[in-house]
Motif scaffolding. Structure first.
Motif, PDB file in Angstrom:
ATOM      1  N   ASP A   9      -3.381  26.299   7.052  1.00  0.00           N
ATOM      2  CA  ASP A   9      -2.612  26.005   5.845  1.00  0.00           C
ATOM      3  C   ASP A   9      -2.890  24.585   5.356  1.00  0.00           C
ATOM      4  OD1 ASP A   9      -1.071  24.300   7.530  1.00  0.00           O
ATOM      5  OD2 ASP A   9       0.243  25.972   8.061  1.00  0.00           O
ATOM      6  N   ALA A  55      -0.870  28.729   2.529  1.00  0.00           N
ATOM      7  CA  ALA A  55      -1.157  29.996   3.203  1.00  0.00           C
ATOM      8  C   ALA A  55      -0.309  30.180   4.453  1.00  0.00           C
ATOM      9  CB  ALA A  55      -2.636  30.079   3.566  1.00  0.00           C
ATOM     10  N   SER A  56       0.023  31.438   4.705  1.00  0.00           N
ATOM     11  CA  SER A  56       0.605  31.856   5.972  1.00  0.00           C
ATOM     12  C   SER A  56      -0.395  32.772   6.659  1.00  0.00           C
ATOM     13  CB  SER A  56       1.916  32.607   5.748  1.00  0.00           C
ATOM     14  OG  SER A  56       1.670  33.876   5.152  1.00  0.00           O
ATOM     15  N   LYS A  83      -0.067  35.778   7.090  1.00  0.00           N
ATOM     16  CA  LYS A  83      -0.061  37.003   6.280  1.00  0.00           C
ATOM     17  C   LYS A  83      -0.816  36.823   4.978  1.00  0.00           C
ATOM     18  CE  LYS A  83       3.251  39.722   3.533  1.00  0.00           C
ATOM     19  NZ  LYS A  83       2.534  41.009   3.614  1.00  0.00           N
ATOM     20  N   SER A  84      -0.475  35.803   4.196  1.00  0.00           N
ATOM     21  CA  SER A  84      -1.092  35.665   2.867  1.00  0.00           C
ATOM     22  C   SER A  84      -2.570  35.342   2.972  1.00  0.00           C
ATOM     23  CB  SER A  84      -0.368  34.588   2.048  1.00  0.00           C
ATOM     24  OG  SER A  84      -0.551  33.294   2.594  1.00  0.00           O
ATOM     25  N   ASN A  97       4.179  28.159   6.662  1.00  0.00           N
ATOM     26  CA  ASN A  97       4.538  29.024   5.534  1.00  0.00           C
ATOM     27  C   ASN A  97       4.980  30.413   5.976  1.00  0.00           C
ATOM     28  OD1 ASN A  97       3.860  27.107   3.348  1.00  0.00           O
ATOM     29  ND2 ASN A  97       1.813  27.279   4.215  1.00  0.00           N
ATOM     30  N   ASP A  98       4.669  30.782   7.210  1.00  0.00           N
ATOM     31  CA  ASP A  98       5.251  32.004   7.769  1.00  0.00           C
ATOM     32  C   ASP A  98       6.768  31.883   7.846  1.00  0.00           C
ATOM     33  OD1 ASP A  98       2.990  33.919   9.191  1.00  0.00           O
ATOM     34  OD2 ASP A  98       2.353  31.837   9.018  1.00  0.00           O
ATOM     35  N   ASP A 146      10.009  34.574   0.923  1.00  0.00           N
ATOM     36  CA  ASP A 146       8.828  34.894   0.125  1.00  0.00           C
ATOM     37  C   ASP A 146       8.100  36.076   0.773  1.00  0.00           C
ATOM     38  OD1 ASP A 146       6.450  35.049  -1.241  1.00  0.00           O
ATOM     39  OD2 ASP A 146       5.886  32.950  -0.975  1.00  0.00           O
ATOM     40  N   ARG A 187       4.437  35.716   1.938  1.00  0.00           N
ATOM     41  CA  ARG A 187       4.054  34.793   3.001  1.00  0.00           C
ATOM     42  C   ARG A 187       4.896  34.908   4.265  1.00  0.00           C
ATOM     43  NH1 ARG A 187       3.652  28.931   0.258  1.00  0.00           N
ATOM     44  NH2 ARG A 187       5.642  29.554  -0.676  1.00  0.00           N
ATOM     45  N   THR A 209       6.840  35.854   7.589  1.00  0.00           N
ATOM     46  CA  THR A 209       6.684  36.784   8.695  1.00  0.00           C
ATOM     47  C   THR A 209       7.793  36.541   9.704  1.00  0.00           C
ATOM     48  OG1 THR A 209       5.233  35.302   9.960  1.00  0.00           O
ATOM     49  CG2 THR A 209       4.160  36.865   8.461  1.00  0.00           C
TER      50      THR A 209
END
Length: 274
Positions: free
Chosen positions: A40, A78-79, A81-82, A109-110, A115, A118, A120
């Motif tokens: 990230d 970013a996570s 996931k994203s 960001n997780d 959101d 992003r 989790t």
């Protein structure tokens, strides 16, 4: 302003220490081993308009010998996931080669569970997404390394540091044990460093600037998450020192306490966003 800050703010900078998002460099490098970074904003490579902001992935090449390349794909915001959902992991897996290394560092960001793009859950979806990185690298005979999220600059009113990432580091540690994946516990390592430095000295590591100190931040900035050059270098040092499977580690640089900020360079644009 410290001397260290003056040297970095006064430099004429171009290029991108720590690699770029376009992976042509890895192909052109032939068979030399490459370290890919998936992460990230704390790891990302920044542009001239961001100086002196820098990420630890941008500084990682400082601690590797010239025969090892770095491709820093870390993306702001970013996570786990994203990054995967945007196809960024697929780009890495298309470029990575046997013997290369993939550093995987997410968590900041997780934690943004509000959101859906992003957020989790640490013990379910976070681990599930991280497995994609590990499995993808191993399927290509590359070596994955998990890196827990670097700790933020967090102090109580009494000056006591405190942790901010909840259960995400523990979930990554557990996954590393389960999958027998090398782990750099950057959460613990950085927390110890910030504890040693204390409230004031940490400001020279994080993006704290007075008004007028930098033309890129004319009104000043007090950012407790992102780094200026000195902090990025010192966090990269922690990663390189403790990622013992990292190819091409330069032990002389790792143990050199006087790495100047001027070793970093900034490209005209943020490579991961170009």
């Amino acid at each position: 302003m410290t001397i260290r800050r003056r040297t970095v703010l006064g430099a004429a900078l171009a290029g991108a220490t720590g690699g770029v998002w376009g992976f042509g460099g890895a192909a052109e490098a032939g068979r030399r081993r490459t370290v890919f970074v998936a992460g990230d904003s704390t790891a990302a490579t920044y542009a001239t308009a961001d100086v002196p902001r820098a990420g630890w992935g941008q500084a990682l090449g400082v601690f590797l010998r010239p025969g090892t390349a770095v491709q820093n794909a870390a993306l702001s915001g970013a996570s786990s996931k994203s990054f995967a959902d945007l196809g960024r992991l697929d780009l890495i897996l298309a470029a990575i080669r046997p013997g290369d290394t993939l550093l995987v560092s997410f968590g900041h960001n997780d934690e943004k569970i509000e959101d859906p793009a992003r957020g989790t859950d640490p013990w379910t979806t976070f681990q599930d997404y991280l497995r994609r990185y590990l499995d993808g690298a191993r399927a290509r005979r590359a070596r994955p390394v998990l890196v827990t999220p670097v700790e933020r600059r967090r102090f109580t009113a009494d000056g006591a540091p405190y942790l901010s990432h909840g259960e995400y580091p523990d979930a990554m540690r557990a996954l590393a044990r389960e999958t027998r994946t090398p782990l750099v516990d950057l959460t613990a390592l950085s927390f110890d460093l910030w504890t040693t430095l204390g409230t004031e000295a940490t400001k020279d590591h994080f993006l704290w600037l007075d008004p007028g100190e930098s033309p890129n931040y004319p009104t000043g900035i007090a950012d407790n998450t992102h780094f200026q050059a000195h902090g990025a270098i010192e966090v990269a040092r922690l990663v390189a020192a403790h990622a013992r499977t990292l190819p091409g580690r330069d032990l002389r640089a790792i143990h050199d306490p006087d790495i100047p900020d001027t070793v970093l360079v900034w490209p005209p644009k943020r490579p991961a966003e170009s």
